[in-house]
Design an enzyme around this catalytic site. Structure first.
Site, PDB file in Angstrom:
ATOM      1  CG  LEU A  96     -25.533   9.511  25.040  1.00 62.45           C
ATOM      2  CD1 LEU A  96     -25.652   8.363  26.231  1.00 62.45           C
ATOM      3  CD2 LEU A  96     -24.124   8.553  23.812  1.00 62.45           C
TER       4      LEU A  96
ATOM      5  CB  SER B 159     -39.088 -22.681  23.299  1.00 60.15           C
ATOM      6  OG  SER B 159     -38.913 -21.020  22.989  1.00 60.15           O
TER       7      SER B 159
ATOM      8  CD  GLU C 188     -27.314 -22.204  23.136  1.00 64.12           C
ATOM      9  OE1 GLU C 188     -27.862 -21.875  22.571  1.00 64.12           O
ATOM     10  OE2 GLU C 188     -26.559 -23.609  23.283  1.00 64.12           O
ATOM     11  N   GLY C 189     -32.127 -21.105  23.945  1.00 59.13           N
ATOM     12  CA  GLY C 189     -33.390 -20.632  25.360  1.00 59.13           C
ATOM     13  C   GLY C 189     -34.427 -18.972  25.979  1.00 59.13           C
TER      14      GLY C 189
ATOM     15  N   PRO D  97     -38.570 -24.289  11.534  1.00 59.44           N
ATOM     16  CG  PRO D  97     -38.678 -24.411   8.860  1.00 59.44           C
ATOM     17  CD  PRO D  97     -38.575 -25.715   9.904  1.00 59.44           C
TER      18      PRO D  97
END
Lengths: 408, 366
Positions: free
Chosen positions: A360, A142, A385-386, A138
């Protein structure tokens, strides 16, 4: 010799993966996006038994995987190519496929042969199982060196205490299968990065509890768990790597996992981006709009220009990703290139999927089509993953020759 | 099997070109940009490299290296890393010789290639771009009309490298509405060829370029490149685009490295500016772009080396590199701030050169 083509046997395997993506994932894609937290058990069973037959659907089981006979010399390239095919099908379902996952990757990277056999062996048969990796807390994401979860030695055991969040497949690994969680914890907070080690916590270990499963923007078929470790005890030999604190090496061992996983996440992004690009191309073709490659600025419509830009951005990201995986297969240090690929792919695909919806218009925004889902799914690749920024930071440090202290 | 490993021969050519770029091209670049002529010593040194001769077939007096677009891309990146304008000047003869080697008739090869075997610099050129805002390679308007005893060419070309110095120029023109693009070998002295004074452009000043007007220009019947069989123009166009993308990578790499080194030296608020994320992230993105451009050039080149025309791949790569080279060189100016705007540093020159590279076609060939 420079080459941009996979071997014929790999190309054949990729066709099989594409069929799985098209016929097994796409049809249930919308359903498990809308029914978040429900699980496609039939899909799991099929993928699990197919994995048993082919012994190659297990990203975490990379150690033993020699899919399509490519062997170790092209293992990472093979993994990213298959990843692209499956995430073309559905990124959330891809993440939820029963396998040893990132936890398995950590064991494959840092475990002893005996540990690999003990923890990854069960993934070759029996019932579907999941492995997961718990790093984020929490209070830190990073900045993974700042984790506060502790592991204290008590005789023949480690006692783990702390709270982990954003653990992909955490619920499946900890409670819904005979899997495991690889958890990062510090042996000595004062040792900083060097004190951080990873531990394998098997499913059902007393003191490990999934307290929450997150509601997310995308990849909803995949569970993202909050796990509390409360005096959770594991045997001493569940530590990955050395139990010694080596201040010189820092946490290079645990970080090494990222060199392999970042190209995979880049490939996941590329699969989603390709799905969106293919969809837009097909749509334009139905409207009898062909992209006039070769035409100059004054003859291209804005839509053609956008499409061309999307296509080549995706291609650039893919080439960077292939290179990062190729380097790993060739036994070269690829941290710089892995982060380059991840930073590029995460951002490129975020933009590609957003632009696809724009092209679209209201149709792209409608939940009757999958484009809006792909935009939501794509975004995670710019984060986990970073984050893009963390990967840029790593690239910057490498090209400047700066330590994490010099450039933070 | 996927691989990013150059061959030993490619690595050798790369290293040689890199050393030449570092020792000869970079030191001369600024003076030439300011209007000085290219030093004779530089031309002589370049001639030793054999930028044409190495790939000239042995029967025409060359070294007979197997031509490879990949190798060409590596060569062009390294030369452009030294200086884009000089790289384009020194490799301009390839624009004339290479299509003749690959697609010329044996009579054309015998007649035109010999001079390029000499140890001296021999100018050569091709004329592709036309002076229109809406020009692209699919709308070439210069025409070639077949008469009883030859061809008549009409049209206008611009940014033709070394047109004033070359004996003959390879002119790209259309034979009719339905036909594709053909090449015609036009002697500079032919009647109806009008070559302007050297053009004055924003950048690329080390490269002499000209406008070439063709007004009822009459040339011999055997002047069509490849004879009646003609040429594969899509392939030539791709070879030119791959060269441009590789040069963009080289140019951008020069700018990236210069900005990187400057940012580590330059201090502000008590620390090198490279230690600030605002600067460090710009540099990181520049590094990524350089690699992306190179890989796109390699991939398109790889298709060419397999005998394909690589039309889509090279077009996409050029689209990417045009924007990317500009972004990287612009960032380099930005990292240097006010100093980047001053002509003492090369980054403003590189920005001007990148602007040119991005809009031009047919400046070089792999």
């Amino acid at each position: 010799m420079i080459d941009f083509e996979f071997e014929p046997q790999v190309i054949e395997r990729l066709k099989l993966y594409h069929t799985i993506a098209e016929q097994m994932m796409r049809p249930i894609s919308r359903e498990y996006d809308e029914r978040e937290h429900e699980k496609p058990w039939q899909f799991f069973e099929t993928m699990w038994s197919a994995a048993g037959a082919a012994a190659e659907f297990q990203p975490g089981g990379r150690e033993k995987k020699e899919g399509a006979g490519v062997g170790a010399r092209a293992r990472n390239l093979y993994t990213i190519a298959t990843t692209e095919e499956l995430t073309w099908g559905d990124a959330g379902l891809f993440l939820s496929i029963p396998n040893a996952g990132l936890g398995g990757a950590a064991i494959a990277a840092a475990g002893t042969p005996e540990q690999k056999q003990r923890f990854l062996g069960p993934f070759r048969g029996g019932k579907p199982k999941w492995g997961a990796m718990a790093i984020t807390e929490p209070g830190c994401g990073s900045d993974s060196a700042a984790i506060t979860t502790t592991a204290v030695r008590d005789g023949d055991e480690w006692v783990i205490n702390g709270t982990k969040i954003f653990c992909t497949s955490g619920q499946m690994a900890a409670e819904k299968s005979e899997g495991f969680i690889v958890v990062w914890a510090t042996l000595d907070k004062s040792a900083g990065r060097a004190g951080i080690k990873s531990f394998v916590v098997p499913h059902g270990t007393p003191g490990m509890t999934v307290v929450r499963v997150e509601n997310k923007l995308g990849i909803r078929a995949s569970d993202t768990a909050m796990i509390v470790f409360d005096n959770c005890r594991v045997p001493f030999d569940h530590i990955l790597g050395s139990p010694e604190i080596n201040r010189e090496r820092g946490f290079k061992d645990v970080m090494a996992t990222f060199d392999a996983t970042r190209p995979i996440v880049a490939a996941m992004a590329i699969g989603v981006g390709r799905a969106a690009l293919d969809f837009v191309r097909d749509f334009l073709n139905q409207q009898k709009i062909a992209i006039r490659y070769g035409a100059g600025l004054y003859r291209l419509t804005a839509a053609e220009r956008d499409f061309i830009e999307m296509e080549v951005q995706l291609k650039a990201a893919r080439l960077l990703t292939w290179r990062a995986a190729w380097m790993l297969d060739a036994g070269r240090q690829n941290s710089l290139e892995a982060s380059m690929a991840k930073a590029k792919a995460g951002l490129a695909v975020t933009q590609i999927t957003q632009k696809a919806i724009e092209l679209l218009g209201p149709l792209g925004y409608s939940r009757r089509m999958l484009l809006e889902k792909w935009m939501r799914d794509a975004k995670i690749n710019d984060i986990f993953e970073g984050t893009q920024q963390i990967n840029l930071l790593i690239v910057a440090r490498r090209i400047l020759g700066y330590s994490s202290r010099e450039l933070s | 099997m996927i691989s990013f490993e150059p061959t030993e021969e490619q690595q050798m050519i790369r290293d040689t070109a890199a050393a030449f770029a570092r020792n000869e091209l970079r030191p001369a670049a600024r003076a030439v940009d300011e209007g000085e002529t290219i030093p004779d010593g530089l031309i002589a040194a370049a001639s030793k490299l054999g930028l044409v001769r190495a790939w000239l077939p042995e029967e025409h007096g060359g070294d007979g290296l197997m031509r490879s677009a990949l190798t060409g891309a590596m060569l062009m990146e390294e030369l452009a890393y030294g200086d884009l304008a000089l790289a384009a000047h020194l490799t301009a003869p390839r624009l004339f010789a290479f299509p003749i080697i690959e697609m010329g008739t044996s009579a054309q090869r015998s007649r035109y290639l010999k001079p390029f075997a000499s140890g001296n610099f021999v100018a050569g050129s091709s004329a592709l771009v036309e002076p229109r805002y809406d020009f692209d390679l699919q709308t070439i308007a210069t025409t070639a009309r077949q008469e009883r005893d030859g061809w008549i060419l009409d049209g206008e070309k611009c940014i033709v490298p070394l047109a004033g110095e070359s004996e003959s120029i390879l002119i790209y023109a259309r034979r009719g509405e339905e036909d594709g693009v053909s090449g015609f070998i036009v002697p500079r002295e032919a009647a109806g060829v009008l070559i302007s004074e050297p053009e004055k452009n924003m950048g690329l000043k080390g490269l002499k370029t000209y406008e070439v007007k063709l007004a009822g220009c009459r040339i011999a019947a055997d002047a069509q490149l490849g004879g009646d069989a003609g040429i594969n123009f899509a392939r030539i166009a791709s070879q030119m685009r791959v060269a441009a993308v590789a040069m963009a990578a080289g140019l951008a790499r020069a700018a990236f490295e210069y900005a990187r080194d400057y940012a580590k030296e330059r201090r502000a608020f008590g620390a090198p500016i490279a230690t600030r994320q605002a600067i460090a992230f710009m540099l990181a993105e520049m590094a990524i772009e350089v690699d992306a451009m190179r890989l796109l050039a390699w991939e398109a080149a790889w298709h060419l080396d397999r005998g394909e025309d690589a039309a889509k791949e090279s077009y996409l790569a050029k689209h990417y590199a045009s924007a990317s080279a500009l972004k990287v060189t612009d960032n380099a100016v930005q990292v240097l701030g006010g100093h980047g705007y001053i002509r003492e540093h090369p980054v403003e020159m590189w920005l001007r050169n990148a602007r040119g590279l991005a809009i031009m076609e047919g400046l070089a060939i792999v």
